[in-house]
Design an enzyme around this catalytic site. Structure first.
Site, short mmCIF file in Angstrom:
data_model
loop_
_atom_site.label_atom_id
_atom_site.label_comp_id
_atom_site.label_asym_id
_atom_site.label_seq_id
_atom_site.Cartn_x
_atom_site.Cartn_y
_atom_site.Cartn_z
CG LEU A 1 76.67 5.84 80.31
CD1 LEU A 1 77.02 5.94 81.78
CD2 LEU A 1 76.49 4.39 79.91
CG ASP A 2 70.90 4.37 76.43
OD1 ASP A 2 71.13 5.25 75.58
OD2 ASP A 2 70.91 3.14 76.18
N PRO A 3 69.56 7.20 79.68
CG PRO A 3 67.85 8.74 79.26
CD PRO A 3 68.78 7.77 78.56
#
Length: 313
Positions: A45-47
């Protein structure tokens, strides 16, 4: 080489990833919380994103490469007005288009989203973890290289409008997406803006489900401990989505030694089993091994010296 210690926790666990940290950060925090070094994650998951992330602890790490979780669900805020180089709010604006009045119309928004449902080809964001010549795409993009990734087949299975709001004069569509594995919601927002002769990016993203794992199955990182990990562990057979065969104690030595099991056991599986299928061999509420049906018998694929806990009756 130092001998790997035996893990006290051998399971799959879903955590609710907080916004602002990387997937690597989640693993590091989990290791500290449960005092277990052998932890990995399935999917990234992206930040900017929060939500469902599946972790493997101990022997559970050996399942991570088998977890397909083909369908994923998200709630995203798509903000119109400009694109960014990352296709989300963390990037630098690259193209600005004054939002048209129609973008504030909920009925028009719902129609536009409905037109995006179905199989399609998607160009991933330049700032992504896809490897290009052995180097992550985001590393090339950060270095200023021009990154051109090939389009890949994806499927938008649902794109449902939740609301249209206004933030600092810009229209924001809150959308519930259900998509195939490998779909970038950031890229969907980018392409949605272009389709509407506008410019858009994702300003908020939350994963609500990954395969059969939902937010209801997740534990907060702040609450994570050995006790909560055991209390909230996932059923590994359900997550893998494979047939289960309950084996008796007399079969455990054969499993541990990697010997084939008789094909007659397939009749006890919880669903139909055929040649070439992967099956889960279960005993005592734990996953003991994964097998493969070969020539009418069950050959061992992966044997777990410490059984993976969490199998429900």
């Amino acid at each position: 080489m130092a001998k790997r210690t035996i893990s006290d926790l051998n399971l799959l666990l879903a955590v609710d990833k907080p916004q602002g940290c990387t997937s690597h950060d989640v693993v590091a925090r989990a290791r500290r919380a449960v005092s277990e070094r052998r932890i990995g994650h399935a999917g990234t998951l992206d930040p900017l994103a929060s939500g469902v992330m599946v972790l493997g602890l101990g022997q559970g790490t050996r399942l991570l490469g088998r977890i397909t979780q083909d369908t994923k669900s998200y709630i995203a805020d798509v903000t119109f007005g400009f694109e960014t180089n990352t296709d989300d709010a963390e990037g630098e604006p690259t193209r600005t288009v004054e939002p048209a009045a129609e973008l504030f119309d909920a009925a028009a928004a719902a129609r536009a989203l409905a037109s995006t449902v179905g199989p399609q080809m998607q160009v991933p964001p330049a700032f992504s973890a896809i490897s290009v010549g052995g180097v992550r795409s985001y590393k090339r993009a950060r270095a200023g290289d021009a990154v051109e990734l090939p389009a890949r087949p994806i499927e938008v299975r649902a794109a449902t409008l939740i609301s249209v709001s206004e933030v600092d004069g810009a229209p924001v569509w809150t959308v519930a997406y259900t998509v195939s594995k490998g779909t970038y919601i950031r890229a969907l927002a980018r392409d949605l803006g272009r389709m509407l002769d506008a410019a858009a990016h994702v300003s908020s993203l939350r994963r609500t489900a990954s395969g059969s794992v939902t937010l209801a199955s997740c534990v907060s990182l702040d609450d994570l401990s050995p006790e909560t990990a055991r209390a909230k562990m996932l059923d590994p057979v359900e997550v893998l989505g494979v047939p289960a065969i309950a084996v008796e104690g007399r079969h455990l030595d054969d499993i541990a030694c990697g010997r084939r099991l008789p094909g007659g056991l397939m009749a006890t599986a919880d669903r139909a089993v055929g040649e070439g299928d992967t099956v889960a061999l279960v005993n005592g509420g734990a996953l003991r091994a994964l097998g493969r049906v070969e020539a009418g018998r069950i050959a061992m694929s992966d044997v777990f010296p410490q059984p993976i806990c969490g199998v429900r009756p």
